[in-house]
Write an enzyme that holds these catalytic residues in place. Structure first.
Site, short mmCIF file in Angstrom:
data_model
loop_
_atom_site.label_atom_id
_atom_site.label_comp_id
_atom_site.label_asym_id
_atom_site.label_seq_id
_atom_site.Cartn_x
_atom_site.Cartn_y
_atom_site.Cartn_z
N LYS A 51 50.33 -106.74 6.69
CA LYS A 51 50.40 -107.29 7.56
C LYS A 51 49.77 -108.58 7.42
CE LYS A 51 50.59 -103.37 10.66
NZ LYS A 51 49.85 -102.56 11.49
N GLN A 95 44.24 -101.34 13.80
CA GLN A 95 45.07 -100.46 13.21
C GLN A 95 44.49 -99.06 13.32
OE1 GLN A 95 47.39 -101.25 10.76
NE2 GLN A 95 47.78 -99.17 10.94
N ASP A 118 50.80 -105.23 19.48
CA ASP A 118 51.37 -103.92 19.24
C ASP A 118 52.21 -103.52 20.32
OD1 ASP A 118 51.29 -103.00 16.76
OD2 ASP A 118 49.16 -102.12 17.10
#
Ligand code: NAP
Length: 299
Positions: A51, A95, A118
């Site tokens: 990422k 994460q 997200d």
């Protein structure tokens, strides 16, 4: 046609880089993504590294905050709160999975929904179920940015179908899997595209006859090569979300028996090189969209 998420994401990331290069002059800075990693899980470390690399390539600012496995829930929530109020941060991603002593739900709810890149914040998820428009087009920066964040993997799936020229409207789309992060949101996005959608899960009876009636089949169950050729209609479009390990060789594979299906389908995505790269690509897009919303308060 094999639809390569790797190639599509490369093109979309190039488009994003061109756009982001104009931001310092237009807005005084570039979007900033903050990624938090708690613990040492090797797969999570790889995801976080990828990422960061993708953000760098596009010209975004990215910060990775690595915390020890022993970090308390309170410490993590305090960090999220600080990032929420930091004006220089546009996107926050924790994460997953977080260590067991930390509540994932509390973490997701703590992130400012405007910075939730997200798309897992309950309010963003709720908005997806209220929203009737189809906000995903085949280009990196949309003319009309949706007023909330769409989850990355489902967004990537729709973008792949569109890039492959698959007509979704009026088609029977079957989604295998009903998780909050993939199956359900994919199903809703397909519905927004005017597909007639069937969602299947582990208790579905006569699964093969349902999948065999699908014009579009999305596999997201986490079972290596579960979908075999006899389960799929000739000419169907198949997108494989699964990231699995072959039980014998240990190599990476998807939920779909790609080798035996590829000549049967009009469109099929491979694993690796399919949905995975699109997920990261859509995360970058979500970060840019969060940034642009800040500068366009009417969104
Ligand atoms: P999950 O939360 O474990 O959900 C799996 C779903 O599959 C559940 O709804 C389950 O049904 C259903 N299922 C399991 N066995 C089944 C069977 N035999 N027949 C029909 N349905 C069955 O998994 P997830 O997070 O959605 O992930 C699914 C896969 O996508 C995994 O391989 C994951 O690694 C991959 N993934 C990939 C990306 C990417 O970027 N490419 C992103 C996220 C996930 P029940 O609800 O009845 O249990």
């Amino acid at each position: 046609m094999i639809i390569s998420g790797k190639e599509l994401s490369t093109r979309l990331k190039q488009e994003m880089a061109v756009e982001v290069a104009t931001f310092p002059e237009r807005f005084g800075r570039v979007p900033h993504l903050a990624v938090i990693l708690v613990g040492e899980d090797p797969a999570s470390q790889t995801y976080v590294r990828n990422k960061g690399l993708a953000a760098e390539k596009i010209g975004l600012r990215s910060s990775t905050i690595r915390l020890a496995e022993s970090t308390t829930e309170e410490e993590l929530l305090n960090l999220i709160s600080a990032l929420n109020s930091d004006e220089s941060v546009d996107g926050i991603l924790v994460q997953l999975p977080v260590p067991r002593h930390i509540s994932e739900q509390k973490v997701l709810e703590a992130i400012d929904r405007a910075k939730d890149v997200d798309g897992f914040h309950p309010l963003n998820m709720a908005d997806l179920w209220r929203y009737r428009k189809s906000p995903v087009e085949d280009k990196a920066i949309q003319d009309e940015i949706p007023p909330f964040t769409l989850p990355c993997t489902p967004k990537g799936v729709i973008r792949m179908l569109k890039a492959a020229g698959v007509e979704i409207s009026g088609k029977h789309a079957v989604v295998l899997g009903r998780s909050n992060i993939v199956g359900l949101p994919v199903a809703k996005l397909l519905l927004n595209e005017d597909a007639t959608v069937t969602i299947c899960h582990s208790r579905t009876r006569d699964l093969a006859s349902i999948t065999a009636s699908a014009d579009i089949l999305i596999a997201a169950i986490g079972k290596p090569r579960f979908v075999t050729a006899d389960m799929v209609k000739e000419g169907a479009a198949v997108i494989d979300v699964g990231i699995d390990r072959d039980p014998v060789t240990g190599s990476l594979c998807g939920d779909v028996d790609f080798e035996n299906l590829k000549d049967r389908c009009s469109v099929i995505s491979p694993v690796p090189g399919g949905v995975g790269p699109m997920t990261i690509c859509c995360l970058m897009e979500n970060t840019i969209e969060a940034f642009l919303r800040k500068f366009s308060p009417q969104l």
